[in-house]
Every structure is written in C-alpha cells, then in structure tokens.
Design a protein around this motif. Structure first.
Motif, PDB file in Angstrom:
ATOM      1  N   UNK A   1       0.856  -1.218  -0.024  1.00  0.00           N
ATOM      2  CA  UNK A   1      -0.146   0.112  -0.042  1.00  0.00           C
ATOM      3  C   UNK A   1       0.743   1.139   0.094  1.00  0.00           C
ATOM      4  N   UNK A   2       0.471   2.315  -0.933  1.00  0.00           N
ATOM      5  CA  UNK A   2       1.153   3.520  -1.001  1.00  0.00           C
ATOM      6  C   UNK A   2       1.085   4.212   0.421  1.00  0.00           C
ATOM      7  N   UNK A   3       2.197   4.681   0.780  1.00  0.00           N
ATOM      8  CA  UNK A   3       2.104   5.638   2.029  1.00  0.00           C
ATOM      9  C   UNK A   3       2.125   7.341   1.708  1.00  0.00           C
ATOM     10  N   UNK A   4       1.045   7.605   1.318  1.00  0.00           N
ATOM     11  CA  UNK A   4       0.981   8.927   0.837  1.00  0.00           C
ATOM     12  C   UNK A   4       0.720  10.119   1.805  1.00  0.00           C
TER      13      UNK A   4
ATOM     14  N   UNK B   1       4.332  -1.777   7.225  1.00  0.00           N
ATOM     15  CA  UNK B   1       3.751  -1.779   5.646  1.00  0.00           C
ATOM     16  C   UNK B   1       2.624  -2.651   5.833  1.00  0.00           C
ATOM     17  N   UNK B   2       1.699  -2.333   4.876  1.00  0.00           N
ATOM     18  CA  UNK B   2       0.637  -3.430   4.243  1.00  0.00           C
ATOM     19  C   UNK B   2       0.831  -3.791   2.998  1.00  0.00           C
ATOM     20  N   UNK B   3       0.339  -5.135   3.219  1.00  0.00           N
ATOM     21  CA  UNK B   3       0.681  -5.876   1.752  1.00  0.00           C
ATOM     22  C   UNK B   3      -0.339  -6.773   1.568  1.00  0.00           C
ATOM     23  N   UNK B   4      -0.644  -7.106   0.113  1.00  0.00           N
ATOM     24  CA  UNK B   4      -1.717  -8.199  -0.052  1.00  0.00           C
ATOM     25  C   UNK B   4      -0.885  -9.064  -1.057  1.00  0.00           C
ATOM     26  N   UNK B   5      -1.236 -10.238  -0.989  1.00  0.00           N
ATOM     27  CA  UNK B   5      -0.711 -11.219  -1.832  1.00  0.00           C
ATOM     28  C   UNK B   5      -1.775 -12.080  -2.362  1.00  0.00           C
ATOM     29  N   UNK B   6      -1.953 -11.946  -3.688  1.00  0.00           N
ATOM     30  CA  UNK B   6      -3.077 -12.846  -4.353  1.00  0.00           C
ATOM     31  C   UNK B   6      -2.337 -14.093  -5.181  1.00  0.00           C
ATOM     32  N   UNK B   7      -2.579 -15.099  -4.567  1.00  0.00           N
ATOM     33  CA  UNK B   7      -2.249 -16.427  -4.967  1.00  0.00           C
ATOM     34  C   UNK B   7      -3.067 -17.043  -5.974  1.00  0.00           C
ATOM     35  N   UNK B   8      -2.646 -16.558  -7.464  1.00  0.00           N
ATOM     36  CA  UNK B   8      -3.325 -16.770  -8.361  1.00  0.00           C
ATOM     37  C   UNK B   8      -3.645 -18.626  -8.610  1.00  0.00           C
TER      38      UNK B   8
ATOM     39  N   UNK C   1      10.084   2.915  -2.629  1.00  0.00           N
ATOM     40  CA  UNK C   1      10.126   4.459  -2.513  1.00  0.00           C
ATOM     41  C   UNK C   1       9.098   5.099  -1.985  1.00  0.00           C
ATOM     42  N   UNK C   2       7.738   4.461  -2.524  1.00  0.00           N
ATOM     43  CA  UNK C   2       6.701   5.390  -2.049  1.00  0.00           C
ATOM     44  C   UNK C   2       5.995   4.647  -0.781  1.00  0.00           C
ATOM     45  N   UNK C   3       6.565   3.847  -0.130  1.00  0.00           N
ATOM     46  CA  UNK C   3       5.654   2.964   0.857  1.00  0.00           C
ATOM     47  C   UNK C   3       6.567   3.467   2.372  1.00  0.00           C
ATOM     48  N   UNK C   4       7.442   4.217   2.436  1.00  0.00           N
ATOM     49  CA  UNK C   4       8.150   4.428   3.652  1.00  0.00           C
ATOM     50  C   UNK C   4       9.007   5.706   3.634  1.00  0.00           C
TER      51      UNK C   4
END
Length: 391
Positions: A228-231, A238-245, A388-391
């Motif tokens: 997830x972007x840290x605007x 950190x916030x993350x999502x893993x889509x296990x196709x 770069x955009x997460x922290x």
C-alpha cells in the motif's frame, strides 16, 4: 544391521557419482550402470521393508541424505522410495528438490531462515535443522537480485552458484515495478493444467535451453504482491496483499486441497539432478501435477499482513513471533488469509507465513500449507526490495 549399514554406504557412493556428474554423456553411462546394479534384483517385498525402515530412522537432515541415496540407486528403488516418502503437507519434511515446490505442512509452521549477501546481492534459503534461530542449515534455494531500468528481478534457483535463467536449476523469479510496490511471482513450470505462459525476453532465453519437449520452461504468473502506498508519510508498518493466483480459497478450509507439483521437468527424468540440494550449509552454498485446479467460480486465495498493535512502553508496532524474531524492522511481517469475500473463520487466524529479522543479514522464514517454500521465499524477497513510495 551391519548389512543395512553396508547397503546404505554402497548406495551413498553410487548416488554421489550421479549427483556430482556434470558431463551429460558420462551421466548417462552412470545411470545405465545403476539400472543394472545388483541391488535392483532384490525381492520387492524385502526392498520395501528395508526402505521403510530407512525412511523411519532418518528423520532429520543431514541423516536424510540416506533416503536420497536410496532413491539414486536405480529406477525400481527410486519408485518405491518416492512412494514411501510423504509430501511435506503430511510429513513436515523436505526430502527431494521438488519438495520446495510443494505446499508446506498443515499442522505446523516449517522453520527456515534466509541469509543475505549484500556484496553479491544474493539470498540463500535454508531449512532449520534444530530449534535454534540459526544453525548450519539445509540449503534449499538461492536468489540473485538483478536491477533493470524499469524493474528489479530476483532469479530463484535450486543451485547456490548457478542462477542463470537458462539453467536446469532455474525455479522461477520475482519481478517488481519501478517503485517497488507491486510484484509478480513467476514459476518456471506450469503450476496447474491450463496455466498460461507469459511471453517475455527472459522466457525466450530460457526456452533456448528447454528442459523438456513436453512442458516448456518459461514464466507462469502464480502470485501478485502489492504494498500500500504511504501517501501521508506516516512511519507505520507496511501493508501488503498477496493474491495467490494458483491456489483456490478453499485450500485453507478443512479438507481443502492446493495444486501440488510432483516432478521437475529434466533432460533425464531417470536421474536426480546435479543440484546442491543434497548438501548442508557446512559443505557448500514430463512435469506431473496433482490436486484440484483453481476453478474460476472459486476465488483465488488472498493473503494479507496481520495488523500489529502499538506498544506504548516500547513505542513501536509489535507482533508476536513466538521468539522467532529478535530485531525490530519494517521488513517483519505475518501473513494470514483474507476474509474480505466472506465471514472470517478459525482458518483465517492461522499464520501462513511469517518473516522477521534476527541479525544484520539473517532473517527467519516460517511457512505452512497451502503455500510452498518457493512461494514463501519469493514473497519474503519482495520485503527486501526498496520501496520508494511506502516508507
């Protein structure tokens, strides 16, 4: 008992000749010799009883190399050994190289650790041999970081020193976008029937050394990871999502099954590959599938990071790693199954993958069903990449 010891010693010497042989012509000669070995003429009932006892007695590495040696004697020994040795899902043991592509144990987390070499930008995955956070370890996988103008690739290999995409040791890769916020995990072999290959320059390079005319080695997307972007610029976790196709959501439910690869595609399927999978850390550095396919009606499994709690006294975000993590780091995470598409059940509370820092360049990695060591390793590699955009 003396006969069995003599038998194992003879099998080890024979297996080592197969494992270390690099010349293709010589390897074929050795393989033919093994098929004609006097041990191949043992009565099947007696042979099975002997192999059952060896499998039961050699529970942990490095002793389990005796089980691998048995499988390298000849074709009949290999088939019986493969039938006796259970998959990690049921045994919690990693025996053959294909074990790193099979789902982990259902009842417990399989404990591993990752060693990082900053100079060479390489990462090594080991299986813990003891309950200690870090021991000699059993080598499983290696990865090398390759920077490109628009993305970053992590090439994952079964060989600690050969991480080229044209090698038989090539397992897959992890690719990130420019910002390091989105990643795709590619498998070198189709994870299930009907999987579509992604055409790219790296795929063409791999196919120059195609390992099997029936199943081409290439890039099959099996998972997508997003951070997830840290605007707001806040210093939160950190916030993350893993889509296990390649894994259906039903895999985490009681009785659920995830697709399981059972063999690598090799030039000579009658022999075990010359991979250093059979070595410990101290000694270094036709594809068959089983299990149901991910039906389009059955959504794919989504993993999300477990939300940490803020510790007032320590003034930091905390997760309970049960002693497996000792150093605070933004890279640390625990993944559980997401319940966004339905009610949360007890299966959504189980930690499927946890990763954390224990030293400057040492990290623990513990995983369980329905993901494999390869998938878990790739997910953890995404945490190493600069965001770069997460922290």
């Amino acid at each position: 008992m003396a006969i069995i010891r003599s038998l194992i010693q003879d099998m080890r010497s024979r297996s080592q000749r197969v494992v270390v042989e690099e010349d293709a012509a010589a390897a074929v000669v050795v393989g033919d010799g093994l098929r004609q070995s006097c041990w191949a003429n043992m009565p099947q009932e007696l042979l099975r009883e002997v192999l059952l006892r060896i499998e039961a007695s050699e529970e942990k590495w490095p002793a389990r190399k005796s089980v691998v040696a048995c499988a390298g004697v000849c074709r009949s020994w290999r088939e019986i050994t493969k039938d006796i040795v259970k998959k990690p899902e049921f045994s919690s043991k990693l025996t053959f190289p294909i074990s790193v592509k099979q789902p982990g144990p259902r009842e417990n987390l399989l404990q591993c650790f990752i060693s990082r070499n900053r100079t060479t930008q390489t990462y090594y995955l080991y299986l813990n041999l003891t309950s200690a956070l870090c021991d000699d370890g059993k080598f499983l996988l290696a990865a090398r970081k390759c920077r490109r103008p628009t993305c970053t690739d992590y090439i994952i290999s079964l060989h600690a020193d050969d991480m080229s995409r044209g090698s038989n040791a090539y397992v897959g890769k992890l690719r990130s976008n420019f910002l390091g916020t989105k990643f795709t995990i590619y498998d070198g072999q189709p994870p299930h029937a009907g999987a579509k290959i992604t055409k790219s320059r790296s795929t063409r390079l791999v196919n120059l050394k195609q390992v099997s005319p029936k199943v081409p080695t290439g890039n099959y997307p099996i998972a997508h990871i997003s951070y997830e972007l840290n605007v707001l610029g806040s210093r939160g976790p950190r916030r993350m999502h893993c889509v296990m196709d390649s894994i259906p959501t039903s895999a985490i439910e009681p009785g659920g099954v995830a697709p399981t690869q059972t063999e690598f595609s090799l030039n000579n399927v009658d022999m075990f590959p010359p991979f250093p999978f059979f070595r410990s850390k101290s000694s270094r550095a036709e594809n068959s599938l089983s299990g149901p396919l991910a039906d389009k009606k059955d959504g794919t499994l989504v993993l999300k990071n477990k939300s940490p709690r803020w510790h007032e006294q320590l003034q930091c975000w905390c997760l309970n790693f049960h002693g497996r993590v000792t150093v605070a780091s933004v890279k640390n995470f625990q993944l559980v199954a997401s319940a966004e598409n339905g009610p949360a059940g007890p299966e959504h509370d189980k930690i499927i993958l946890q990763f954390g820092k224990i030293g400057k360049d040492l990290f623990t990695m513990d995983y369980r069903y329905p993901i494999s060591a390869f998938q878990a390793f790739a997910i953890c590699l995404s945490s190493f990449d600069t965001k770069i955009a997460c922290e």
